[in-house]
Design an enzyme around this catalytic site. Structure first.
Site, PDB file in Angstrom:
ATOM      1  CB  SER A 147      44.210  37.493  38.740  1.00 16.85           C
ATOM      2  OG  SER A 147      43.883  37.259  40.097  1.00 16.85           O
ATOM      3  CE1 TYR A 160      48.745  34.613  39.736  1.00 11.55           C
ATOM      4  CE2 TYR A 160      47.256  36.057  40.943  1.00 11.55           C
ATOM      5  CZ  TYR A 160      47.465  35.069  39.996  1.00 11.55           C
ATOM      6  OH  TYR A 160      46.399  34.547  39.306  1.00 11.55           O
TER       7      TYR A 160
END
Length: 281
Positions: A147, A160
């Site tokens: 990501s 995250y």
């Protein structure tokens, strides 16, 4: 020409394969004539996904497997099942991921689950599948879904960010190891999606925002960059050009080099400097 691992009768395994980017990748591999195994934690979604895949390939070329990638023993069972059904694996896409949200000082269970799936899932998959893939002696791919948040680490979802930063570091180390392994024809690649409209990002929305890509667009871009030999597969967004992503990443690295406060892009004392940096002043 597609990547040499993406050929008829080769085998692709996709975790988090029952929806989103994973399912789109499975469909693309199936259309190329590959045998595919989709793994996910949700049996009902796996069944629905298998039905969708049967519209683009023979049902005999589709395998489903319920697995919790955060647990090494579950991933080992997946690897054995694929080997017994299809003879081995040529492409592993470690794609399973969750983003329920996190805060810094919340209860640890949420952190452990996020890091368990997003980071340990990729570590488990790579460590367990890679030896057999190398032993096949033919071209292979390990694609790990990272990501942009694992690179720029914006405030707001620390668990995250930590998990995806770990994926970046691990995948870089994995590719270094593979390229220094004798007779190894397997390569690792870091998929860095942009804003993709999936169940992970929908957050109650039923229509794709204009700025988001579809999972299919993301996979098409991934396949093109694999063909080009990219390690870092940095996907743009519809409303965020690649140049801006690059500036954000360079600024994040510059925090260390320039000894600025961490996450200075969001620090009021540096907002003007970041704006000038982006605009090239």
């Amino acid at each position: 020409m597609p990547h040499s691992a993406i050929v008829k009768d080769n085998v692709a395994v996709i975790t988090g394969g029952a929806s989103g980017i994973g399912l789109a990748a499975a469909a693309a591999f199936a259309r190329a004539g590959m045998k595919v195994c989709i793994a996910d934690v949700d049996q009902a979604r796996l069944a629905e996904a298998a039905t969708k895949l049967s519209s683009v390939t023979s049902a005999t070329h589709v395998m489903t497997f319920a697995a919790d990638v955060s647990k090494a023993e579950s991933v080992a069972e997946l690897e054995r099942a694929v080997r017994e059904r299809f003879g081995g694996t040529d492409i592993l896409m470690n794609n399973a991921g969750i983003q329920p949200g996190s805060t810094l000082f919340a209860e640890p269970d949420n952190w452990q689950r996020i890091i368990g799936v997003n980071m340990w899932g990729i570590i488990n998959g790579s460590r367990i599948f890679a030896p057999g893939m190398i032993a096949r002696g033919r071209a292979g791919l390990i694609i790990n879904t990272g990501s942009k948040q694992g690179i720029t680490t914006p405030p707001g979802d620390p668990a995250y960010n930590v998990s995806k930063a770990g994926v970046k570091a691990f995948t870089e180390a994995l590719q270094h190891e593979l390229r220094n392994t004798k007779d190894c024809r397997v390569t690792a690649h870091l998929l860095i999606p942009g804003f993709v409209f999936t169940g992970l990002t929908a957050k109650g929305r039923t229509e794709k925002p204009a700025g988001a890509w579809t999972p299919e667009q993301t996979v098409d871009f991934m396949l093109a960059r694999l063909e080009a030999g990219d390690f870092y597969i940095l996907c743009p967004d519809n409303d965020v050009p690649r140049a801006l992503d690059e500036k954000r990443m360079l600024w994040a690295a510059g925090d260390i080099v320039e000894n600025r406060p961490p996450l200075s892009r969001w620090h009021p004392d540096y907002s003007d400097a970041f704006k000038k940096f982006v605009e090239g002043e």
